[in-house]
Design a protein around this motif. Structure first.
Motif, short mmCIF file in Angstrom:
data_model
loop_
_atom_site.label_atom_id
_atom_site.label_comp_id
_atom_site.label_asym_id
_atom_site.label_seq_id
_atom_site.Cartn_x
_atom_site.Cartn_y
_atom_site.Cartn_z
N LYS A 163 0.82 -1.20 0.00
CA LYS A 163 0.00 0.00 0.00
C LYS A 163 0.86 1.26 0.00
O LYS A 163 0.49 2.27 -0.62
CB LYS A 163 -0.93 -0.02 1.20
CG LYS A 163 -1.95 -1.16 1.15
CD LYS A 163 -2.83 -1.19 2.39
CE LYS A 163 -3.84 -2.35 2.31
NZ LYS A 163 -4.71 -2.43 3.51
N ASP B 252 -6.68 -7.08 -1.26
CA ASP B 252 -8.07 -6.61 -1.19
C ASP B 252 -8.92 -7.23 -2.29
O ASP B 252 -10.07 -7.60 -2.06
CB ASP B 252 -8.12 -5.09 -1.30
CG ASP B 252 -7.52 -4.41 -0.08
OD1 ASP B 252 -7.37 -5.09 0.97
OD2 ASP B 252 -7.17 -3.21 -0.17
N GLN C 79 -9.75 -10.99 -1.51
CA GLN C 79 -10.71 -11.10 -0.42
C GLN C 79 -12.12 -10.72 -0.86
O GLN C 79 -13.10 -11.34 -0.44
CB GLN C 79 -10.27 -10.20 0.74
CG GLN C 79 -11.13 -10.34 1.99
CD GLN C 79 -10.62 -9.46 3.11
OE1 GLN C 79 -10.14 -8.35 2.90
NE2 GLN C 79 -10.71 -9.96 4.34
N LYS C 80 -12.23 -9.76 -1.75
CA LYS C 80 -13.53 -9.28 -2.18
C LYS C 80 -14.19 -10.18 -3.20
O LYS C 80 -15.41 -10.40 -3.16
CB LYS C 80 -13.39 -7.86 -2.77
CG LYS C 80 -14.70 -7.25 -3.23
CD LYS C 80 -14.47 -5.84 -3.76
CE LYS C 80 -15.78 -5.22 -4.23
NZ LYS C 80 -15.57 -3.84 -4.75
N ASP D 2 -1.86 -10.90 0.18
CA ASP D 2 -1.66 -9.73 1.03
C ASP D 2 -0.29 -9.09 0.84
O ASP D 2 -0.08 -7.94 1.25
CB ASP D 2 -1.84 -10.11 2.50
CG ASP D 2 -3.30 -10.32 2.87
OD1 ASP D 2 -4.17 -9.84 2.12
OD2 ASP D 2 -3.56 -10.96 3.90
#
Length: 472
Positions: free
Chosen positions: A151, A192, A195-196, A219
């Motif tokens: 990130k 992300d 996971q979504k 991740d």
């Protein structure tokens, strides 16, 4: 590099194939992934995919095609023989997910996909090599030390608002997308996204520990994709290319050029730097004192303000000249937050980066090996005798015989069952082209050429099709 989403256009197909495709729409077929994850329901649809995250297979029947009308100056649709348009993530079709493990062999991936759809339809389809390519997405994945590092890299990007007159779209703080009629670029944090979109779907068939492991890998992953569109393919090849025309070198060259241009990555001989002290030293090493000072000022502005603001404050020629010099010296202004040391200074989403993942999942390797073996050995090249010791198959021999790691099956039922298991039902009919399948010894059969199917023991590839000329 891994092949992800592909769009293929078939040669003309029969009405039997059309009817089978229409029956398949909205249905689900069992897709065997591996012993650990079992079977996943693969869904077919006649609509367009919702995005690269969509795990369905779009299978559309077309009865018209666009033709350029010189008088009207535009494309018009004209009736034609029916054909199929297939679009899906071939990576997800083979593995259930695209976190890691994809193959860079485009032709082999397409062969597997066409063979799998052919089996689902229950109809023979044209060879995958002769299908037109409408789109191919190539992806590279990079592993950093933690989710925070991934990130932080996105937060440190100073890209401006546009790229080659195209708007740079940002989704949240860890995803960017640049549209284009030739090549689309996308970079996003995989944690992300997995996971979504995929974790819940896969949890129905995969063990919790395996899903957890996939999430752990995702991740720490940054994924960068180059989506090569039909206009780009036609421009580069001079016409609509076929599957057999697309090479790994071509796909790598497109990715390298587009990513290097977008992220302003030069072909520096030295290690990339992006800290104040290292950049200052690097510029002093490469240029005269006056030019080094001017370039350092530009670099500081790029680091703090971004490309759009810097470009608006100087002439276009000076801006591009400074960008070129900074790239040549290996000075990067992305991810240059001095308070953040999570991102390696030399990290860049290029194939030469040490954090690039290149492993191919064993399940994919096995599927591609079997699919390619079937296409090449049984369809394109003459059959060869790979074992001439068939005289040991006398009347006392049972329905099979083992030779090292290979097994020769002589019983029709056993052969058909094994071919069904390996999604190669079409091979059973090929025996009619060259000889009889020897189901039991007899003087009539022994005097003729016979066909054998040889299967590797313990699922070792490749599957071998044996043509025995002499039988004692």
């Amino acid at each position: 590099m891994a092949i992800d989403t592909v769009k293929l256009i078939s040669p003309p197909v029969t009405e039997h194939v059309v009817e089978a495709a229409e029956r398949l729409h909205g249905s689900k077929r069992k897709l065997t992934l591996d012993a650990r994850s079992g079977e996943l329901e693969q869904e077919f649809t006649e609509s367009y995919l919702l995005g690269s995250y969509d795990a369905r297979i779009s299978l559309v029947v077309k009865r018209d095609k666009p033709i350029r009308d010189a008088e009207q100056g535009k494309n018009v649709s004209v009736p034609c023989e029916p054909y199929l348009v297939v679009e899906c993530s071939v990576h997800k079709v083979m593995l259930g997910h695209n976190v890691y493990g994809g193959s860079s062999d485009f032709v082999a991936c397409c062969r597997y996909l066409v063979n799998y759809i052919s089996e689902c339809l229950g109809e023979e389809l044209p060879l995958a090599d002769d299908w037109e390519v409408g789109q191919v997405d190539t992806a590279e994945i990079f592993q950093l030390s933690s989710p925070e590092a991934c990130k932080a890299w996105f937060q440190g990007l100073q890209l401006g608002e546009t790229y080659r007159n195209r708007t740079i779209n940002r989704y949240g703080k860890s995803s960017i997308h640049v549209p284009g009629s030739f090549v689309c670029l996308k970079a996003y944090y995989k944690g992300d996204e997995f996971q979504k979109h995929d974790a819940k779907r896969l949890s129905e068939v995969m063990a919790f520990d395996y899903i957890k492991e996939l999430q752990r890998i995702a991740d720490k992953t940054i994924r960068v994709e180059a989506s090569i569109r039909r206009d780009k393919l036609v421009y580069d090849f001079g016409s609509k290319p076929l599957v057999k025309d697309i090479t790994e070198d071509y796909l790598n060259s497109v990715y390298d050029k587009e990513v290097a241009s977008f992220f302003r990555i030069g072909e520096a001989k030295a290690k990339t730097v992006n800290s104040i002290q290292n950049v200052k030293a690097r510029l002093a090493e490469f240029f005269t004192p006056r030019r080094a000072r001017n370039l350092f000022t530009t670099w500081m502005e790029l680091k703090l303000c971004g490309e759009s603001e810097v470009k608006s404050g100087m002439s276009s020629s000076t801006f591009h000249e400074h960008i070129r010099y900074l790239k040549e010296a290996g000075c990067c202004w992305h991810g240059t937050d001095e308070s953040n040391s999570l991102v390696p200074e030399d990290f860049a989403p290029v194939r030469q980066d040490a954090r690039r993942m290149t492993v191919v999942a064993p399940e994919i390797m096995e599927k591609l090996t079997l699919s390619t073996s079937m296409t090449e050995e049984y369809c394109d090249s003459p059959l060869e005798t790979v074992y001439n010791g068939c005289e040991v198959l006398d009347q006392k021999t049972k329905s099979c015989a083992d030779f090292g790691k290979y097994r020769i099956l002589r019983n029709n039922t056993g052969v058909r069952k094994r071919l069904n298991q390996q999604r190669m039902t079409g091979l059973f009919e090929l025996r009619k082209m060259i000889g009889a399948l020897w189901s039991r010894p007899s003087s009539r059969v022994q005097q003729k050429n016979s066909t054998f199917f040889v299967f590797p023991l313990k699922k070792l590839p490749p599957l071998i099709y044996v043509y025995c000329k002499q039988i004692s």
